[in-house]
Design a protein around this motif. Structure first.
Motif, PDB file in Angstrom:
ATOM      1  N   THR A 269       4.290   0.044   9.850  1.00  0.00           N
ATOM      2  CA  THR A 269       5.424   0.414   9.008  1.00  0.00           C
ATOM      3  C   THR A 269       5.207  -0.015   7.569  1.00  0.00           C
ATOM      4  O   THR A 269       5.503   0.735   6.630  1.00  0.00           O
ATOM      5  N   LEU A 270       4.717  -1.244   7.390  1.00  0.00           N
ATOM      6  CA  LEU A 270       4.441  -1.798   6.060  1.00  0.00           C
ATOM      7  C   LEU A 270       3.015  -2.326   6.039  1.00  0.00           C
ATOM      8  O   LEU A 270       2.595  -3.014   6.974  1.00  0.00           O
ATOM      9  N   ILE A 271       2.281  -2.031   4.985  1.00  0.00           N
ATOM     10  CA  ILE A 271       0.920  -2.540   4.844  1.00  0.00           C
ATOM     11  C   ILE A 271       0.773  -3.145   3.454  1.00  0.00           C
ATOM     12  O   ILE A 271       0.940  -2.455   2.444  1.00  0.00           O
ATOM     13  N   TYR A 272       0.462  -4.429   3.408  1.00  0.00           N
ATOM     14  CA  TYR A 272       0.155  -5.103   2.145  1.00  0.00           C
ATOM     15  C   TYR A 272      -1.346  -5.328   2.083  1.00  0.00           C
ATOM     16  O   TYR A 272      -1.984  -5.638   3.094  1.00  0.00           O
ATOM     17  N   THR A 273      -1.910  -5.182   0.883  1.00  0.00           N
ATOM     18  CA  THR A 273      -3.345  -5.374   0.721  1.00  0.00           C
ATOM     19  C   THR A 273      -3.606  -6.053  -0.618  1.00  0.00           C
ATOM     20  O   THR A 273      -2.700  -6.161  -1.462  1.00  0.00           O
ATOM     21  N   ASP A 274      -4.846  -6.505  -0.833  1.00  0.00           N
ATOM     22  CA  ASP A 274      -5.197  -7.122  -2.108  1.00  0.00           C
ATOM     23  C   ASP A 274      -6.050  -6.149  -2.913  1.00  0.00           C
ATOM     24  O   ASP A 274      -6.310  -5.021  -2.485  1.00  0.00           O
TER      25      ASP A 274
ATOM     26  N   SER B 113      -8.920  -4.617  -1.119  1.00  0.00           N
ATOM     27  CA  SER B 113      -8.569  -3.914   0.123  1.00  0.00           C
ATOM     28  C   SER B 113      -9.234  -4.532   1.343  1.00  0.00           C
ATOM     29  O   SER B 113      -9.324  -3.904   2.396  1.00  0.00           O
ATOM     30  N   THR B 114      -9.703  -5.776   1.226  1.00  0.00           N
ATOM     31  CA  THR B 114     -10.344  -6.438   2.363  1.00  0.00           C
ATOM     32  C   THR B 114      -9.433  -7.464   3.029  1.00  0.00           C
ATOM     33  O   THR B 114      -9.742  -7.939   4.116  1.00  0.00           O
ATOM     34  N   ILE B 115      -8.325  -7.807   2.374  1.00  0.00           N
ATOM     35  CA  ILE B 115      -7.344  -8.723   2.955  1.00  0.00           C
ATOM     36  C   ILE B 115      -6.074  -7.917   3.181  1.00  0.00           C
ATOM     37  O   ILE B 115      -5.498  -7.380   2.231  1.00  0.00           O
ATOM     38  N   ASN B 116      -5.649  -7.804   4.419  1.00  0.00           N
ATOM     39  CA  ASN B 116      -4.516  -6.938   4.744  1.00  0.00           C
ATOM     40  C   ASN B 116      -3.482  -7.668   5.598  1.00  0.00           C
ATOM     41  O   ASN B 116      -3.829  -8.456   6.477  1.00  0.00           O
TER      42      ASN B 116
ATOM     43  N   MET C  57       0.849  -1.189   0.000  1.00  0.00           N
ATOM     44  CA  MET C  57       0.000   0.000   0.000  1.00  0.00           C
ATOM     45  C   MET C  57       0.888   1.244   0.000  1.00  0.00           C
ATOM     46  O   MET C  57       1.851   1.328   0.756  1.00  0.00           O
ATOM     47  N   SER C  58       0.586   2.187  -0.867  1.00  0.00           N
ATOM     48  CA  SER C  58       1.393   3.400  -0.935  1.00  0.00           C
ATOM     49  C   SER C  58       1.254   4.199   0.355  1.00  0.00           C
ATOM     50  O   SER C  58       0.260   4.095   1.078  1.00  0.00           O
ATOM     51  N   LYS C  59       2.268   5.002   0.644  1.00  0.00           N
ATOM     52  CA  LYS C  59       2.244   5.812   1.864  1.00  0.00           C
ATOM     53  C   LYS C  59       1.075   6.787   1.845  1.00  0.00           C
ATOM     54  O   LYS C  59       0.481   7.091   2.888  1.00  0.00           O
ATOM     55  N   GLU C  60       0.733   7.265   0.640  1.00  0.00           N
ATOM     56  CA  GLU C  60      -0.368   8.231   0.524  1.00  0.00           C
ATOM     57  C   GLU C  60      -1.703   7.574   0.898  1.00  0.00           C
ATOM     58  O   GLU C  60      -2.504   8.125   1.655  1.00  0.00           O
ATOM     59  N   ILE C  61      -1.943   6.369   0.347  1.00  0.00           N
ATOM     60  CA  ILE C  61      -3.192   5.671   0.637  1.00  0.00           C
ATOM     61  C   ILE C  61      -3.216   5.226   2.097  1.00  0.00           C
ATOM     62  O   ILE C  61      -4.238   5.325   2.783  1.00  0.00           O
ATOM     63  N   ALA C  62      -2.068   4.773   2.598  1.00  0.00           N
ATOM     64  CA  ALA C  62      -1.996   4.352   3.994  1.00  0.00           C
ATOM     65  C   ALA C  62      -2.323   5.516   4.925  1.00  0.00           C
ATOM     66  O   ALA C  62      -3.005   5.345   5.944  1.00  0.00           O
ATOM     67  N   ALA C  63      -1.854   6.711   4.577  1.00  0.00           N
ATOM     68  CA  ALA C  63      -2.119   7.888   5.406  1.00  0.00           C
ATOM     69  C   ALA C  63      -3.608   8.233   5.417  1.00  0.00           C
ATOM     70  O   ALA C  63      -4.133   8.718   6.421  1.00  0.00           O
ATOM     71  N   LEU C  64      -4.288   7.949   4.294  1.00  0.00           N
ATOM     72  CA  LEU C  64      -5.727   8.215   4.228  1.00  0.00           C
ATOM     73  C   LEU C  64      -6.516   7.169   5.013  1.00  0.00           C
ATOM     74  O   LEU C  64      -7.454   7.498   5.737  1.00  0.00           O
ATOM     75  N   LYS C  65      -6.122   5.890   4.850  1.00  0.00           N
ATOM     76  CA  LYS C  65      -6.850   4.810   5.514  1.00  0.00           C
ATOM     77  C   LYS C  65      -6.550   4.751   7.013  1.00  0.00           C
ATOM     78  O   LYS C  65      -7.414   4.423   7.818  1.00  0.00           O
ATOM     79  N   TYR C  66      -5.302   5.092   7.376  1.00  0.00           N
ATOM     80  CA  TYR C  66      -4.870   5.003   8.768  1.00  0.00           C
ATOM     81  C   TYR C  66      -4.223   6.325   9.148  1.00  0.00           C
ATOM     82  O   TYR C  66      -3.002   6.449   9.137  1.00  0.00           O
ATOM     83  N   PRO C  67      -5.042   7.341   9.444  1.00  0.00           N
ATOM     84  CA  PRO C  67      -4.516   8.694   9.667  1.00  0.00           C
ATOM     85  C   PRO C  67      -3.603   8.829  10.875  1.00  0.00           C
ATOM     86  O   PRO C  67      -2.816   9.761  10.949  1.00  0.00           O
ATOM     87  N   SER C  68      -3.687   7.893  11.826  1.00  0.00           N
ATOM     88  CA  SER C  68      -2.817   7.986  12.999  1.00  0.00           C
ATOM     89  C   SER C  68      -1.361   7.820  12.590  1.00  0.00           C
ATOM     90  O   SER C  68      -1.024   7.036  11.711  1.00  0.00           O
ATOM     91  N   GLU C  69      -0.491   8.572  13.234  1.00  0.00           N
ATOM     92  CA  GLU C  69       0.947   8.438  12.973  1.00  0.00           C
ATOM     93  C   GLU C  69       1.468   7.086  13.432  1.00  0.00           C
ATOM     94  O   GLU C  69       2.602   6.719  13.131  1.00  0.00           O
ATOM     95  N   ARG C  70       0.651   6.352  14.179  1.00  0.00           N
ATOM     96  CA  ARG C  70       1.065   5.031  14.648  1.00  0.00           C
ATOM     97  C   ARG C  70       0.675   3.938  13.668  1.00  0.00           C
ATOM     98  O   ARG C  70       0.614   2.767  14.018  1.00  0.00           O
TER      99      ARG C  70
END
Length: 232
Positions: free
Chosen positions: A107-112, A115-118, A91-104
Motif C-alpha cells: 500500500t505504501l512504499i518508502y525508499t531512499d 532505491s536500495t533501502i526500502n 515512492m510515487s504510484k507510477e514508479i511503484a507500478a513499474l518496480k512492482y507490477p503486481s497488483e498486490r
C-alpha cells in the motif's frame, strides 16, 4: 535493484494459490499445536541481539557516521505512525507500478535516494484478529520456507509494541543482484492483516538491521484505546 521484490507480494500470491479459507484455518491450528510441542531450545538458539540498539526517539541518529534527523511519520490515514530517519520519501504510484507490477504491491512504499533501502506497509484484505497474529506469523513462516528454501533465517519472535501483538521475522534471501536482508512484521489493524517489510542489501545489514528493528519497535497504533477499552 531490479531483482528486489517485496516478500509480502510473493507471500500473498502464494497463499492465495495454496490455501482456501478452510485449509488456512487448519494450517493455523496445526501451526499453533506445533509451536506448543516445540522445545524452548529453538528460541535459545536464535541469536541474541548482538547488534547495537538504536535510540530512535532522539532527534538525530548516526547512520554510517553521518548525523541523520528522525521524523515521526503518520501512516495509512492516521491508523498508525512510525519514527524513521529523514532519508526516506514516499515512492510515487507510477514508479511503484513499474518496480512492482503486481497488483498486490504494498500500500505504501518508502525508499531512499539509492532505491536500495526500502520500507513498505501493506494493509491486506485478509481478516486478522489480535489473537490470531501469532498463528498468522507461523503460517507466513511456513509459506516462506517453501518459497525461499535457501534463505538464511536470523530471528523470529512475537512481541508487544504499543500494547499490540506484533510478529516479526528477519531473513536473508537470494536475489539476482545480491542477497537481501528482510525484516517483516505482522499486526492486526482494524481487523485486517498488516504486513510491514523493510529490506536492504545484505552488505548494508550491519548498518541498517538495528535501525530497522528500532523503527518497527517505534510503531504507534491509533486503534489502541488508552482507557482500558478493547484492542482491535
Amino acid at each position: 535493484m531490479s531483482g528486489m521484490k517485496f516478500l509480502d507480494e510473493k507471500i500473498i500470491a502464494l497463499r492465495n494459490e495454496m490455501r482456501e479459507q478452510e485449509q488456512f484455518e487448519l494450517a493455523q491450528k496445526e501451526a499453533a499445536l506445533k509451536k506448543e510441542q516445540e522445545p524452548e531450545e529453538q528460541n535459545a538458539e536464535q541469536e541474541e541481539q548482538d547488534f547495537p540498539k538504536v535510540n530512535i526517539y532522539q532527534d538525530y541518529i548516526m547512520i554510517d557516521d553521518e548525523k541523520v534527523s528522525v521524523v515521526e511519520q503518520p501512516l495509512l490515514d492516521g491508523k498508525m505512525s512510525i519514527r524513521m530517519p529523514n532519508l526516506f520519501f514516499l515512492m510515487s504510484k507510477e514508479i511503484a507500478a513499474l518496480k512492482y507490477p503486481s497488483e498486490r504491491r504494498p500500500t505504501l512504499i518508502y525508499t531512499d535516494d539509492s532505491s536500495t533501502i526500502n520500507l513498505a506497509f501493506n494493509l491486506t484484505p485478509h481478516r486478522l484478529k489480535e489473537d490470531g497474529v501469532a498463528a498468522f506469523q507461523e503460517n507466513m513462516i511456513d509459506i516462506l520456507e517453501q518459497a525461499q528454501p535457501s534463505a538464511d533465517w536470523l530471528d523470529t519472535e512475537v512481541i508487544k509494541i504499543d500494547e499490540k501483538t506484533v510478529g516479526f521475522l528477519e531473513i536473508i534471501t537470494p536475489a539476482i543482484d545480491g542477497d537481501i536482508f528482510n525484516l517483516m512484521f505482522f499486526a492486526s489493524i482494524e481487523g485486517l492483516a498488516l504486513i510491514g517489510t523493510f529490506n536492504c542489501m545484505e552488505d548494508d545489514l550491519e548498518t541498517w538491521r538495528p535501525v530497522a528493528r528500532a523503527m518497527m519497535e517505534s510503531l504507534q497504533f491509533a486503534s489502541i484505546s488508552r482507557n482500558g477499552g478493547t484492542v482491535l
